[in-house]
Scaffold this motif. Structure first.
Motif, short mmCIF file in Angstrom:
data_model
loop_
_atom_site.label_atom_id
_atom_site.label_comp_id
_atom_site.label_asym_id
_atom_site.label_seq_id
_atom_site.Cartn_x
_atom_site.Cartn_y
_atom_site.Cartn_z
N ALA A 1 -6.55 -1.88 -1.66
CA ALA A 1 -6.58 -2.12 -3.11
C ALA A 1 -7.62 -1.23 -3.77
CB ALA A 1 -6.89 -3.59 -3.38
N ALA A 2 -7.35 -0.83 -5.01
CA ALA A 2 -8.34 -0.06 -5.76
C ALA A 2 -9.62 -0.87 -5.89
CB ALA A 2 -7.79 0.31 -7.13
N MET A 3 -9.47 -2.14 -6.20
CA MET A 3 -10.62 -3.06 -6.26
C MET A 3 -10.13 -4.47 -5.98
SD MET A 3 -12.93 -1.85 -9.49
CE MET A 3 -13.54 -0.14 -9.58
N VAL A 4 -11.00 -5.24 -5.36
CA VAL A 4 -10.76 -6.66 -5.17
C VAL A 4 -11.76 -7.39 -6.05
CG1 VAL A 4 -10.69 -8.57 -3.53
CG2 VAL A 4 -9.95 -6.29 -2.81
N LEU A 5 -11.26 -8.06 -7.08
CA LEU A 5 -12.10 -8.68 -8.08
C LEU A 5 -12.36 -10.14 -7.72
CD1 LEU A 5 -10.34 -7.22 -11.25
CD2 LEU A 5 -12.24 -6.26 -9.94
N ALA A 6 -13.58 -10.41 -7.29
CA ALA A 6 -13.97 -11.78 -6.97
C ALA A 6 -14.49 -12.45 -8.22
CB ALA A 6 -15.06 -11.76 -5.89
N VAL A 7 -14.01 -13.65 -8.51
CA VAL A 7 -14.36 -14.31 -9.76
C VAL A 7 -15.75 -14.94 -9.72
CG1 VAL A 7 -11.97 -14.72 -10.44
CG2 VAL A 7 -13.17 -16.42 -9.03
N SER A 8 -16.41 -14.89 -8.56
CA SER A 8 -17.78 -15.36 -8.47
C SER A 8 -18.43 -14.73 -7.24
CB SER A 8 -17.84 -16.89 -8.36
OG SER A 8 -17.27 -17.33 -7.14
N THR A 9 -19.75 -14.83 -7.19
CA THR A 9 -20.51 -14.25 -6.08
C THR A 9 -20.14 -14.91 -4.76
OG1 THR A 9 -22.34 -13.83 -7.59
CG2 THR A 9 -22.82 -13.76 -5.24
N PRO B 1 0.80 -1.23 0.00
CA PRO B 1 0.00 0.00 0.00
C PRO B 1 0.83 1.27 0.00
CG PRO B 1 -0.94 -1.60 1.51
CD PRO B 1 0.39 -2.15 1.09
N GLY B 2 2.06 1.23 0.52
CA GLY B 2 2.90 2.42 0.57
C GLY B 2 3.66 2.70 -0.70
N VAL B 3 3.58 1.82 -1.69
CA VAL B 3 4.31 2.02 -2.94
C VAL B 3 3.72 3.18 -3.74
CG1 VAL B 3 4.75 0.94 -5.19
CG2 VAL B 3 5.15 -0.35 -3.10
N GLY B 4 2.42 3.42 -3.60
CA GLY B 4 1.80 4.54 -4.28
C GLY B 4 1.30 4.23 -5.68
N VAL B 5 1.26 2.96 -6.06
CA VAL B 5 0.75 2.54 -7.36
C VAL B 5 -0.61 1.88 -7.14
CG1 VAL B 5 1.16 1.13 -9.41
CG2 VAL B 5 3.09 2.16 -8.18
N PRO B 6 -1.65 2.30 -7.87
CA PRO B 6 -2.95 1.64 -7.72
C PRO B 6 -2.82 0.15 -8.03
CG PRO B 6 -3.17 3.64 -9.01
CD PRO B 6 -1.71 3.40 -8.85
N TYR B 7 -3.47 -0.68 -7.23
CA TYR B 7 -3.38 -2.11 -7.48
C TYR B 7 -4.73 -2.79 -7.36
CZ TYR B 7 -3.03 -2.65 -2.34
OH TYR B 7 -3.25 -2.60 -0.98
N PHE B 8 -4.89 -3.81 -8.17
CA PHE B 8 -6.07 -4.66 -8.17
C PHE B 8 -5.67 -6.03 -7.66
CE2 PHE B 8 -7.49 -1.28 -10.72
CZ PHE B 8 -8.85 -1.41 -11.00
N ILE B 9 -6.61 -6.74 -7.07
CA ILE B 9 -6.38 -8.11 -6.61
C ILE B 9 -7.51 -8.97 -7.16
CG2 ILE B 9 -6.16 -9.64 -4.63
CD1 ILE B 9 -5.47 -7.13 -2.95
N SER B 10 -7.15 -10.00 -7.91
CA SER B 10 -8.14 -10.98 -8.37
C SER B 10 -8.11 -12.18 -7.44
CB SER B 10 -7.86 -11.43 -9.81
OG SER B 10 -8.28 -10.46 -10.74
N LEU B 11 -9.27 -12.58 -6.95
CA LEU B 11 -9.36 -13.70 -6.03
C LEU B 11 -9.67 -14.97 -6.82
CD1 LEU B 11 -11.43 -11.98 -3.19
CD2 LEU B 11 -8.96 -12.38 -3.26
N HIS B 12 -8.62 -15.54 -7.43
CA HIS B 12 -8.78 -16.79 -8.17
C HIS B 12 -8.83 -17.99 -7.23
CE1 HIS B 12 -8.00 -14.78 -11.99
NE2 HIS B 12 -6.95 -14.20 -11.44
N ASP B 13 -8.27 -17.85 -6.05
CA ASP B 13 -8.35 -18.88 -5.02
C ASP B 13 -8.46 -18.19 -3.67
OD1 ASP B 13 -5.80 -18.03 -4.25
OD2 ASP B 13 -4.77 -19.68 -5.26
N TYR B 14 -8.36 -18.96 -2.59
CA TYR B 14 -8.58 -18.38 -1.25
C TYR B 14 -7.27 -18.18 -0.48
CZ TYR B 14 -13.40 -19.70 -2.20
OH TYR B 14 -14.65 -19.84 -2.77
#
Length: 443
Positions: A218-226, A134-147
């Motif tokens: 994170a800018a967004m956390v992308l969940a691959v399913s509901t 979070p301190g790097v200053g670059v927007p980041y996304f996280i895809s939750l392909h697993d747990y």
């Protein structure tokens, strides 16, 4: 001391309508643990995504788990390299800090001057890495392909082999105890099925507290399913979750034009055969269906020889491994697909492949499967319910040409990689239009 990366304007094509804007930026995809060329669900997705983004004019970089130690141009137009700090550790439940490795990874990100980072897998990364991102200053996304980010065991299957339902402090501290933190013992436990004595440890709680901040910032956390979103949001409610179904190349597939007519009914299971993937359910179904016109076949890799022996004894035809090029012919000879995980499988791509080829699916109602399979295109059953398998067997026994063709007609094509990229670009734009500043980092 590392000098700050100069802010530079984001080259967003303003001539397009907002919903169709195409981002022209330097994107870093992080995929630890595997070479990008590995034939697996997550690597296949990232490889396709990086290729589509490169074709759209993006500057795309992939940090994977390969032996490459310099940036190399792939045949699909994106740059790729590995790092000894991103090769990951498979089948361990690590809660460790890795100060030198974390510092090296952060330096690599800063030196690349990336506008956006998209995390897909972080196997083997130290817990202190999540604390520093979070301190790097670059927007980041996280895809939750697993747990992995909410469960060091990755699958949400606890030490006793049961679905745990999600993180809870006391439960996790017993499940990922002191002995589980010894890699050799943890691997031996997985291989033999022997349960290690329960000695609670607070290290998993400390890990999860750091990851909670990583997700929240994170800018967004992308969940691959509901289901993935709901499980993760229950554990970490403050992150910005978005359900984002991935695109698959099979969406471009040409469906077989034939309708099913009375004759041999072919049921197909594709993938890796293991207990978690439903080996025991497949055996039960094979033994329970007594129709002489039903043939059950398996294509893929078998985790343990005895599983294959049991399935063969139950009448399942073992067809061996396959390649993506074999899928059209496999689907041509399939009337019903089977997807039988007993764990909360995030979003099985085999389900998407069946549907994209126009094949109805009988599946467990686990994980992300209900986002794709319903009564119009298949049948869902609860594997944990006492009557679940019996209901699936009864459904198979009642199948006829009219029912199968009705299910076929109810199948809609799923999202293509291009459609997925369009949606993902819109999400990227919403993050990148926010002001970005990059701090000076001591080094």
């Amino acid at each position: 001391m590392t000098q700050p990366i100069a802010d530079r304007p984001l080259a967003v094509n303003a001539n397009l309508q907002h919903k169709e804007r195409i981002v022209k930026v330097r994107i870093l995809h992080v995929l630890s643990g595997f070479d990008i060329e590995f034939p697996g669900g997550i690597t296949n997705y990232v490889r396709t995504l990086a290729s589509e983004q490169s074709s759209a004019g993006e500057q795309v970089y992939v940090l994977d788990g390969s032996a490459r130690r310099q940036w190399e141009l792939s045949t699909s137009g994106y740059m790729v390299r590995g790092s000894k700090h991103s090769d990951g550790k498979h089948h361990v439940a690590s809660t460790r800090k890795r100060p030198r490795a974390s510092k090296a990874l952060i330096s690599l990100i800063l030196e690349g001057g990336f506008d956006l980072i998209h995390f897909h897998l972080t196997l083997g990364f130290g817990t202190d890495f999540y604390d520093q991102v979070p301190g790097v200053g670059v927007p980041y996304f996280i895809s939750l392909h697993d747990y992995h980010l909410i469960c060091p065991r990755i699958t949400l299957i606890d030490y006793a082999g049961k679905n745990c339902g999600g993180p809870e402090r006391r439960k996790c501290e017993l499940c990922i105890g002191r002995l589980e933190e010894v890699d050799l013992l943890y691997r031996a436990s997985r291989k033999t099925g022997w349960q290690l004595p329960r000695i609670a440890s607070s290290r998993v709680t400390q890990r999860n507290e750091v990851i909670e901040v990583f997700l929240r910032e994170a800018a967004m956390v992308l969940a691959v399913s509901t289901r993935v979103r709901d499980i993760c949001r229950r554990a970490y409610p403050d992150a910005n979750y978005v359900v984002n179904h991935i695109g698959t190349a099979s969406a471009r597939s040409v469906r077989p034009s034939r309708d099913y007519s009375e004759g041999r009914l072919n049921l197909t299971f594709i993938g890796t055969l293991s207990k978690l993937k439903g080996a025991e359910l497949l055996e039960s179904i094979a033994r329970g269906v007594h129709r002489e016109d039903v043939s059950i076949q398996f294509f893929g890799r078998i985790e343990r020889p005895e599983l294959g022996e049991r399935l063969a004894a139950a009448g399942v035809h073992l067809r061996g491994t396959y390649t993506p090029d074999d899928l059209p012919s496999i689907m041509e000879g399939t009337d019903i697909g089977l997807a039988l995980p007993i764990w909360e499988d995030n979003a099985p791509q085999v389900v998407m492949e069946f549907l994209n080829f126009g094949v109805p699916v009988i599946a467990t109602s686990m994980g992300g499967i209900p986002d794709f399979v319903n009564e119009r295109n298949g049948f869902l059953f609860d594997p944990e319910h006492v009557d679940g398998v019996s209901e699936a067997i009864e459904f198979i026994n009642d199948l006829n040409a009219d029912k199968i063709n009705l299910l076929r007609s109810g199948i809609e094509s799923l999202r293509s990689p291009q459609e997925h990229l369009t949606e993902l670009n819109a999400l990227y734009v919403s993050a990148l239009t926010a002001k970005r500043s990059v701090p000076v980092v001591d080094g």
